[in-house]
Design an enzyme around this catalytic site. Structure first.
Site, PDB file in Angstrom:
ATOM      1  CG  HIS A   1      12.522  25.319   4.333  1.00 36.98           C
ATOM      2  ND1 HIS A   1      12.176  24.179   3.617  1.00 36.98           N
ATOM      3  CD2 HIS A   1      11.668  26.290   3.922  1.00 36.98           C
ATOM      4  CE1 HIS A   1      11.174  24.449   2.808  1.00 36.98           C
ATOM      5  NE2 HIS A   1      10.843  25.729   2.970  1.00 36.98           N
TER       6      HIS A   1
ATOM      7  CB  CYS B   1       7.615  25.122   4.214  1.00 37.62           C
ATOM      8  SG  CYS B   1       7.423  26.700   3.351  1.00 37.62           S
TER       9      CYS B   1
END
EC number: 3.4.19.9
Length: 312
Positions: free
Chosen positions: A239, A127
């Site tokens: 994630h 991310c």
């Protein structure tokens, strides 16, 4: 005779692997939501990243983002791989590059140079880490980060563009199909990297191979996963740790999303075992620190570190 020689080679390969890998996880400045732990005094990362690494048989060494280069050099010499976490922060400030950006830039260059010299050293970016790598490698062009619509706290399907990626080794077609047809992969970002930027930024196109993409709420396609062409550097816009370890977010916990995330970290740690950096200061691993729970946090547990507390 050939069989005997082959067995000897296999034994040699097994013994050359580092069976006690240590992964450095870089801290980031504390989030503004954590009033008790202001960024002027603390750094942090979620405990799920630690569990994620440990689940594949490695130990974790927290690396302070605020460290100077001499200290970072000491950390780098004692870890076998590096993980960059998700999070929220400004990559640049009014006075120039943030300390976090300076640290990631230094460590990325260390990783590249190590691999160029034959010292296998993997990097796993998630991310914020994914965005930061692309920002650095695009010569710090903010245009490489495009606003993403409806990509915060959502689960998405992935579109695989290269199923032969190192990270996807051992994945069965059933897993690919499930990830492609069901919204199981967790995203929480306001920014994306569009594939067409690889065409306008040759440095990105020469460095990364796009292995998966995702569509946002408006149908805009951005890069979900990329793998460096020459180095064991892996970059994910999603994630993979959350379906396994986080239950305060709307991440999905289907067996397929869990297996997918576990496969990614397993491959990363396996590559880290090819690195023979030796841990000299066992007191610097995560075990002496305790995670805490915050009602205001989206993480189940968080590690907070006072600035200057981490040392090696």
């Amino acid at each position: 005779m050939k069989i005997i020689i082959f067995l000897v080679l296999l034994i040699g390969i097994n013994y050359s692997l580092n069976l006690n890998p240590v992964i450095g996880i870089l801290t980031i400045p504390s989030d503004e939501d954590y009033k008790e732990y202001p960024s002027s005094q603390y750094s942090y990362f979620a405990a799920s990243y630690v569990k994620y690494v440990e689940s594949s048989g490695a130990r974790v060494m927290p690396i302070p983002y605020e460290a100077d280069e001499a200290t970072l050099e000491k950390y780098f010499s004692q870890i076998n791989g590096l993980l960059l976490t998700g999070g929220t922060l400004a990559l640049e400030t009014k006075s120039g590059p943030s300390k976090y950006l300076q640290t990631v830039t230094y460590l990325l260059n260390k990783v590249i140079k190590a691999n160029q010299s034959g010292d296998t050293f993997p990097l796993f970016a998630i991310c914020l880490g994914h965005q930061t790598l692309h920002f650095i490698l695009s010569n710090k062009d903010y245009d490489v980060l495009s606003p993403a619509s409806g990509m915060q706290r959502v689960n998405k399907k992935l579109i695989f563009t290269d199923k032969k990626s190192t990270m996807f080794i051992d994945l069965k077609e059933q897993i690919f199909k499930s990830i492609e047809t069901q919204e199981q992969i967790y995203f929480n970002t306001a920014w994306g990297v569009l594939p067409n930027y690889y065409q306008t930024h040759s440095e990105l196109n020469n460095f990364f191979n796009i292995v998966a993409v995702v569509e946002d709420q408006k149908g805009v396609v951005s890069i979900a996963a990329a793998e460096a062409k020459q180095y064991p550097i892996f970059s994910f816009g999603f994630h993979p740790e959350k379906p396994i370890f986080e239950f305060k977010t709307p991440s999905q916990h289907q067996q397929e999303s869990i297996q997918f995330g576990r496969n990614l970290i397993n491959q990363f740690i396996q590559i880290a075992r090819e690195n023979n950096h030796i841990l000299k200061d066992s007191n610097s691993v995560i075990f002496k620190y305790n995670p805490i729970q915050l009602d205001s946090a989206s993480f189940a547990q968080i590690y907070f570190f006072k600035l200057g507390e981490l040392n090696i």
